[in-house]
Structure formats: C-alpha cells, structure tokens
Design a protein around this motif. Sequence first.
Motif, PDB file in Angstrom:
ATOM      1  N   ALA A   1       0.826  -1.211   0.000  1.00 54.64           N
ATOM      2  CA  ALA A   1       0.000   0.000   0.000  1.00 54.64           C
ATOM      3  C   ALA A   1       0.863   1.265   0.000  1.00 54.64           C
ATOM      4  O   ALA A   1       0.430   2.321  -0.460  1.00 54.64           O
ATOM      5  N   GLU A   2       2.090   1.164   0.498  1.00 53.03           N
ATOM      6  CA  GLU A   2       2.985   2.327   0.536  1.00 53.03           C
ATOM      7  C   GLU A   2       3.651   2.606  -0.807  1.00 53.03           C
ATOM      8  O   GLU A   2       4.299   3.633  -0.968  1.00 53.03           O
ATOM      9  N   ILE A   3       3.535   1.659  -1.732  1.00 58.51           N
ATOM     10  CA  ILE A   3       4.252   1.796  -3.006  1.00 58.51           C
ATOM     11  C   ILE A   3       3.344   2.491  -4.009  1.00 58.51           C
ATOM     12  O   ILE A   3       2.325   1.932  -4.423  1.00 58.51           O
ATOM     13  N   ASP A   4       3.730   3.725  -4.367  1.00 56.45           N
ATOM     14  CA  ASP A   4       2.807   4.542  -5.154  1.00 56.45           C
ATOM     15  C   ASP A   4       3.102   4.513  -6.648  1.00 56.45           C
ATOM     16  O   ASP A   4       2.684   5.387  -7.377  1.00 56.45           O
ATOM     17  N   VAL A   5       3.833   3.502  -7.103  1.00 59.31           N
ATOM     18  CA  VAL A   5       4.011   3.322  -8.551  1.00 59.31           C
ATOM     19  C   VAL A   5       3.487   1.929  -8.909  1.00 59.31           C
ATOM     20  O   VAL A   5       3.484   1.038  -8.064  1.00 59.31           O
ATOM     21  N   PRO A   6       3.021   1.755 -10.160  1.00 54.85           N
ATOM     22  CA  PRO A   6       2.526   0.426 -10.544  1.00 54.85           C
ATOM     23  C   PRO A   6       3.673  -0.587 -10.593  1.00 54.85           C
ATOM     24  O   PRO A   6       4.780  -0.242 -11.005  1.00 54.85           O
ATOM     25  N   PHE A   7       3.414  -1.792 -10.144  1.00 52.13           N
ATOM     26  CA  PHE A   7       4.424  -2.851 -10.262  1.00 52.13           C
ATOM     27  C   PHE A   7       3.729  -4.175 -10.526  1.00 52.13           C
ATOM     28  O   PHE A   7       2.511  -4.308 -10.330  1.00 52.13           O
ATOM     29  N   ASP A   8       4.528  -5.159 -10.982  1.00 46.07           N
ATOM     30  CA  ASP A   8       3.975  -6.465 -11.336  1.00 46.07           C
ATOM     31  C   ASP A   8       4.287  -7.538 -10.296  1.00 46.07           C
ATOM     32  O   ASP A   8       3.462  -8.380  -9.987  1.00 46.07           O
ATOM     33  N   VAL A   9       5.531  -7.508  -9.806  1.00 46.46           N
ATOM     34  CA  VAL A   9       5.992  -8.541  -8.876  1.00 46.46           C
ATOM     35  C   VAL A   9       6.639  -7.860  -7.679  1.00 46.46           C
ATOM     36  O   VAL A   9       7.403  -6.900  -7.848  1.00 46.46           O
ATOM     37  N   ILE A  10       6.335  -8.338  -6.475  1.00 44.17           N
ATOM     38  CA  ILE A  10       7.022  -7.838  -5.284  1.00 44.17           C
ATOM     39  C   ILE A  10       7.695  -9.027  -4.611  1.00 44.17           C
ATOM     40  O   ILE A  10       7.098 -10.091  -4.467  1.00 44.17           O
ATOM     41  N   CYS A  11       8.967  -8.853  -4.259  1.00 44.98           N
ATOM     42  CA  CYS A  11       9.753  -9.964  -3.723  1.00 44.98           C
ATOM     43  C   CYS A  11      10.200  -9.665  -2.302  1.00 44.98           C
ATOM     44  O   CYS A  11      10.537  -8.524  -1.982  1.00 44.98           O
ATOM     45  N   CYS A  12      10.234 -10.699  -1.478  1.00 46.78           N
ATOM     46  CA  CYS A  12      10.772 -10.556  -0.128  1.00 46.78           C
ATOM     47  C   CYS A  12      11.442 -11.857   0.269  1.00 46.78           C
ATOM     48  O   CYS A  12      11.130 -12.916  -0.272  1.00 46.78           O
ATOM     49  N   PRO A  13      12.379 -11.780   1.224  1.00 45.17           N
ATOM     50  CA  PRO A  13      12.939 -13.019   1.746  1.00 45.17           C
ATOM     51  C   PRO A  13      11.926 -13.697   2.666  1.00 45.17           C
ATOM     52  O   PRO A  13      11.017 -13.039   3.177  1.00 45.17           O
ATOM     53  N   VAL A  14      12.086 -15.005   2.863  1.00 43.90           N
ATOM     54  CA  VAL A  14      11.178 -15.744   3.743  1.00 43.90           C
ATOM     55  C   VAL A  14      11.976 -16.464   4.829  1.00 43.90           C
ATOM     56  O   VAL A  14      12.875 -17.258   4.539  1.00 43.90           O
ATOM     57  N   GLY A  15      11.628 -16.148   6.090  1.00 43.40           N
ATOM     58  CA  GLY A  15      12.173 -16.857   7.243  1.00 43.40           C
ATOM     59  C   GLY A  15      11.070 -17.686   7.880  1.00 43.40           C
ATOM     60  O   GLY A  15      11.023 -18.894   7.754  1.00 43.40           O
ATOM     61  N   THR A  16      10.121 -16.995   8.527  1.00 41.73           N
ATOM     62  CA  THR A  16       8.938 -17.678   9.059  1.00 41.73           C
ATOM     63  C   THR A  16       7.733 -17.533   8.141  1.00 41.73           C
ATOM     64  O   THR A  16       6.741 -18.230   8.312  1.00 41.73           O
ATOM     65  N   GLY A  17       7.772 -16.583   7.216  1.00 44.04           N
ATOM     66  CA  GLY A  17       6.694 -16.412   6.243  1.00 44.04           C
ATOM     67  C   GLY A  17       5.692 -15.317   6.567  1.00 44.04           C
ATOM     68  O   GLY A  17       4.798 -15.041   5.772  1.00 44.04           O
ATOM     69  N   GLY A  18       5.841 -14.679   7.720  1.00 44.26           N
ATOM     70  CA  GLY A  18       4.897 -13.632   8.112  1.00 44.26           C
ATOM     71  C   GLY A  18       4.902 -12.450   7.153  1.00 44.26           C
ATOM     72  O   GLY A  18       3.838 -11.900   6.811  1.00 44.26           O
ATOM     73  N   THR A  19       6.081 -12.081   6.717  1.00 44.58           N
ATOM     74  CA  THR A  19       6.198 -10.928   5.823  1.00 44.58           C
ATOM     75  C   THR A  19       5.519 -11.217   4.485  1.00 44.58           C
ATOM     76  O   THR A  19       4.729 -10.408   3.982  1.00 44.58           O
ATOM     77  N   LEU A  20       5.792 -12.387   3.926  1.00 43.75           N
ATOM     78  CA  LEU A  20       5.179 -12.764   2.644  1.00 43.75           C
ATOM     79  C   LEU A  20       3.659 -12.863   2.778  1.00 43.75           C
ATOM     80  O   LEU A  20       2.919 -12.392   1.900  1.00 43.75           O
ATOM     81  N   ALA A  21       3.189 -13.459   3.879  1.00 42.47           N
ATOM     82  CA  ALA A  21       1.743 -13.616   4.082  1.00 42.47           C
ATOM     83  C   ALA A  21       1.038 -12.263   4.030  1.00 42.47           C
ATOM     84  O   ALA A  21      -0.028 -12.124   3.422  1.00 42.47           O
ATOM     85  N   GLY A  22       1.640 -11.264   4.659  1.00 42.04           N
ATOM     86  CA  GLY A  22       1.036  -9.934   4.694  1.00 42.04           C
ATOM     87  C   GLY A  22       1.149  -9.202   3.365  1.00 42.04           C
ATOM     88  O   GLY A  22       0.181  -8.612   2.881  1.00 42.04           O
ATOM     89  N   ILE A  23       2.335  -9.249   2.780  1.00 38.02           N
ATOM     90  CA  ILE A  23       2.543  -8.569   1.498  1.00 38.02           C
ATOM     91  C   ILE A  23       1.538  -9.085   0.467  1.00 38.02           C
ATOM     92  O   ILE A  23       0.899  -8.317  -0.254  1.00 38.02           O
ATOM     93  N   ALA A  24       1.387 -10.405   0.411  1.00 35.55           N
ATOM     94  CA  ALA A  24       0.489 -10.997  -0.596  1.00 35.55           C
ATOM     95  C   ALA A  24      -0.938 -10.498  -0.401  1.00 35.55           C
ATOM     96  O   ALA A  24      -1.684 -10.304  -1.367  1.00 35.55           O
TER      97      ALA A  24
END
Length: 300
Positions: free
Chosen positions: A171-194
């Motif tokens: 929501a903070e990213i104010d330009v159009p994008f297609d793919v957003i990538c993050c590292p995964v440790g426990t998966g909390g970050t990916l779960a939220g981003i998605a």
Amino acid sequence: MRSSSAGTDAPSSLELRLPSPLEVIRDERLTAHRVQLLLKRDDLIHPDVPGNKWRKLQRNLAEARRGGHTTLLTFGGAYSNHIRATAAAGRHFGFDTIGVIRGEEHSPLNHSLRAAVDNGMRLTYMDRNTYRRKRDADVIEELRHAFGGFYLVPEGGSNALAVRGCEEIPAEIDVPFDVICCPVGTGGTLAGIAAGLREGQRALGVAALKGAGFLTDEVRDLQNATYGRMVGDWSIDLDHHFGGYAKRRPPLDEFIEDFDRRHGLQLDWVYVAKMMAGIYGHVERGDIAARSTVVAVITG
Ligand SMILES: *Cc1c(COP(=O)(O)O)cnc(C)c1O
C-alpha cells in the motif's frame, strides 16, 4: 505510539522512517530484459528495529499495551534479528523483555545477544527439544510459572497482527508494479505482502532456509489465522538458499560484493542477498517476464 510508565524507565518514542523510501536500481543485467527494479528500503525504517521487524511488532506492542501487559516474551535463535528488535522496541516503548533462546548459553554473548541485553532484555535458554514444542500449552505454562505474566510474541514475531503490519508494504508503493519480492524466514512478511496486492500483481518469496517446503503451509496457516482464507497470488522460491539458513557460499559473497560495487549497497547475507540473487536468476530465466516492474523489499 506513546509509552506509559509501565515497565522500565524507557524513552517514549521512536523516530521511524515511514513510509520507507523507494529507490530505482539501474542494472544492465535487468535492462537487457527490460525489467525495472525498485528497492523498498524497509532497512531504513529504524537502525535498532529495522524493516519487517518493526512492521511485525507494531500492532503487537499496541495489543500488549491494551491488555495492560508490562512484559514481552519472545523466542529466537542466538543470531535472531527478531530478538534484538524486540529488545530495542521494548525499551523504547517501556516494556520489560524476555528472550527465550534456542540451545545452550555461550559466553561471551555474541554481538546480537549482547545488543539485546544492552537494551534491557533478560535472556533464558531452552534446550532444542523443548524449543521445538514452544507453542505447546505446557511449555508456555512453564514459562509463565518462571517469569510471571507476559505478552507472548511468537518466534520471528509472526502472528496475525504481524501479518496485518506487513500488509501495509504494498500500500505504501505509489508506482505500478507487477511482482514484489521478499525473503522468507517464518513467512509472516510474505503472508502480509500478498494480502496487500492489487489485481494482477504477485508476490514472490525467496526462502533463506534449505528444504523449506513447509513454508508454504506456514504462510497459508498465517493467512488463514489472519483473514480466514488464503489471499493474493504468492509463491515461494526454494532454490536460492545458498546452502541453508545462515549459511554462505562463495557465489553468494561474490554476488554481494558485485552488487555493492555496482549500487553502493551492502546486502544482508542471511536473507536479503539470497532474495536478490533469486530475482536476478528469475529474470535471467524469464520466470519474471520481460518488461516487468519488480519491487524488492529490503527487509533489513
Ligand atoms: C527476520 C527477517 C526476515 C524473515 O521474515 P519472515 O517474516 O520471518 O519471513 C527477512 N529478512 C530480514 C532482514 C529479517 O531480519
């Protein structure tokens, strides 16, 4: 968030850089595929509570405060960024903190645990067998018996409140994008981003652990716990762990050095560099399509 007098004699505010900056990276290896790369610099949110650790803790701190708790207890390995971040956030917001560390005590303390103790965290050690059962009621009961009441923040900080915090990243990213990538440790970050994606966007997590197929279940469980269902188009790359969690190999070191030379940014080797190497690999192979705009979340 304001601190009350609960807990320690802490300063009551944290200067946070939010929204975190977005930077364009120019790299011929990507422009050859007409791929544009943007860095979402969550590592710049705060020096003591960087990146996704702040996003995951924020709502937990508010919830602990609402519940009248004065102590936070959490879990992590001896090199856990989450342990350090919880200690720092606890001090800033006036909570006592307890870190339950996997395995036995080593002295002197490593840099990471030293920083936690310097921020007032009390450390306790848990043998690996018990640590594996740390979500079980009897283990938690034992901790309550030993330490009194506390607000429990799970390992890596990942729970439904943490997932909600990470949902704010797209929501903070104010330009159009297609793919957003993050590292995964426990998966909390990916779960939220998605969960924060718009139609047509997808999230790609890169596992920092070896043999981490179970992470798909973890992310699914976190989304179910948070939203009651799976949300967003996401997947996890299991092939760029470079030997496993907190393992590094010469190709990873070379990638980090090369990236620093080209872009003046030293990537964190436990998580972020593996994600970045994954992105370049996917672009090279065409798994990230030509003409895509890619956002890489620099989590720490
Ligand atoms: C903790 C951490 C992660 C892992 O995030 P999860 O939500 O546990 O998957 C990724 N990057 C950095 C820099 C971290 O410190």
